[in-house]
Design an enzyme around this catalytic site. Sequence first.
Site, PDB file in Angstrom:
ATOM      1  N   LYS A  59       0.800  -1.227   0.000  1.00 36.51           N
ATOM      2  CA  LYS A  59       0.000   0.000   0.000  1.00 36.51           C
ATOM      3  C   LYS A  59       0.833   1.278   0.000  1.00 36.51           C
ATOM      4  O   LYS A  59       0.353   2.335  -0.427  1.00 36.51           O
ATOM      5  CB  LYS A  59      -0.937   0.000   1.212  1.00 36.51           C
ATOM      6  CG  LYS A  59      -2.165  -0.894   1.062  1.00 36.51           C
ATOM      7  CD  LYS A  59      -3.183  -0.259   0.137  1.00 36.51           C
ATOM      8  CE  LYS A  59      -4.510  -0.992   0.177  1.00 36.51           C
ATOM      9  NZ  LYS A  59      -5.531  -0.321  -0.654  1.00 36.51           N
ATOM     10  N   SER A 313       0.569  -9.960  -0.629  1.00 34.01           N
ATOM     11  CA  SER A 313       0.363  -8.511  -0.585  1.00 34.01           C
ATOM     12  C   SER A 313       0.554  -7.878   0.782  1.00 34.01           C
ATOM     13  O   SER A 313       0.673  -6.657   0.864  1.00 34.01           O
ATOM     14  CB  SER A 313      -1.037  -8.169  -1.107  1.00 34.01           C
ATOM     15  OG  SER A 313      -2.034  -8.783  -0.318  1.00 34.01           O
TER      16      SER A 313
END
Length: 511
Positions: A59, A313
């Site tokens: 992110k 992720s």
Amino acid sequence: MEQNIIMTSDTDYLAKILTSHVYDVAIESPLELAPNLSARIGNQIYLKREDLQPVFSFKLRGAYNKMAGLSADALQAGVITASAGNHAQGVALAAQKLGCHATIVMPSPTPQIKVNAVKARGAEAILIGDTYDDAYAHAKQLAEQTGATYVHPYDDPAVIAGQGTIAMEILRQHSAPIDAIFIPVGGGGLIAGMAVYIKRLKPGIKVIGVEPEDADAMARSLSAKQRVLLSQVGIFADGVAVKQVGEETFRLASLYVDEIIRVDNDAICAAIKDVFEDTRSILEPSGALSIAGAKLWSAREQVQNATLIAIASGANMNFDRLRYIAERAELGERREAILAVTIPETPGSFKAFCTLLGTRNITEFNYRFANNQDAHVFVGLQVPNRQASTDLVAMLQANKLTTLDLTDNEMAKLHVRHLVGGHAPQVEHELLYRFEFPERPGALMQFLNALSQNWNISLFHYRNHGADYGRVLVGIQVPPNERDHFHTSLDNLAYPYWDETDNPAYQLFLS
């Protein structure tokens, strides 16, 4: 969720990705072969290790790219966002690097570990409301009042381009043919940025998104050919628990994504274990989503010797969740069967049943006297695969033992396995409901206050699973002529709930 999106041409996205400002804070994460998992599924599966980023998630790429493009005046005014997870930490790190003030609005139930991580980066954390929507509304209001720039977690071209740099790295790191790339999907920023880059340069590579079954906003939106707003989402994979995907992310996904795969929570737990066995790293549930999708796709397509890439992720895991994940990993891998077996209540029948089980490893065994004719057994057994479970059920039934396979029964796995033996013949008009309570002080009293004093709670089971919401099973005695009033009370309470009164696991062990 309203956002003024400036549409960007797909050619411009290539330029935006190639010129993204991400490497001031992000690393070029390694692309690593997962040898044990590859051998097991018969395909070469590589992990793109975004869990190794400074904030343990991809992110920070999009957040920094957005903020690095702001003017000096905008940076001076500061930035604000609403997030309970990885985006919050990305914005906080970017603000720290760029020397601007960041305000992060988080729902009140946000785990303290995440609040502390944001504060450690120098950002201001504001806890408000019970849900992300509450936090988002407050953050937008603060942005208007203060002039701070709102940094959207996914529906912004600069954020999308920043996430797209992952695709750029993959194609550079692996020049040999790639059959498919599996990408976790929440609001859609990651898959949008990666898909537009991959399909423009290597259109033969399949771009496959992966969502939880109970948070599948993108899959439903693509099927409906318009953005769908979910009434509620599951919170186990909280990093992708989004009720509606972005406007721009949906547009790009419609053009460039080949397929969206849905996986259940047990499959996610199994994928976390798979990655741990290969890397000794522990991914968060949303971080392992793509690995679960790659396994499901591989089995469904029956492909062999393919090259598959999955995005690992994120790894912002709450430690308390590990207990739940360990319990469910074997179920997700289909290496544990949960069965309800009815045996005669006669001398020797229990021993005969155990003899039928043979040398199979028993993981759980619960027995309770039911009546003079029958006894119900709740048993867990290790099995090599799903077919072995099916064969075991058939064998028991062939020996005249009524057997119910509860391996896919959510209530049985969450609650009944801990409550076997709770028959209460004297209880009348009992309804059984499963709830998700917010993990905050006063949640139980709010629930109790919503119920009529005439309704007796005859069963209550809660177990902390390390999530932002607690799972609760409640039995309530409600006369038939008061059922409408009861359901209205539940709707007004606004806690997610499921009617489990007709669930066969309840009928066998608790009713």
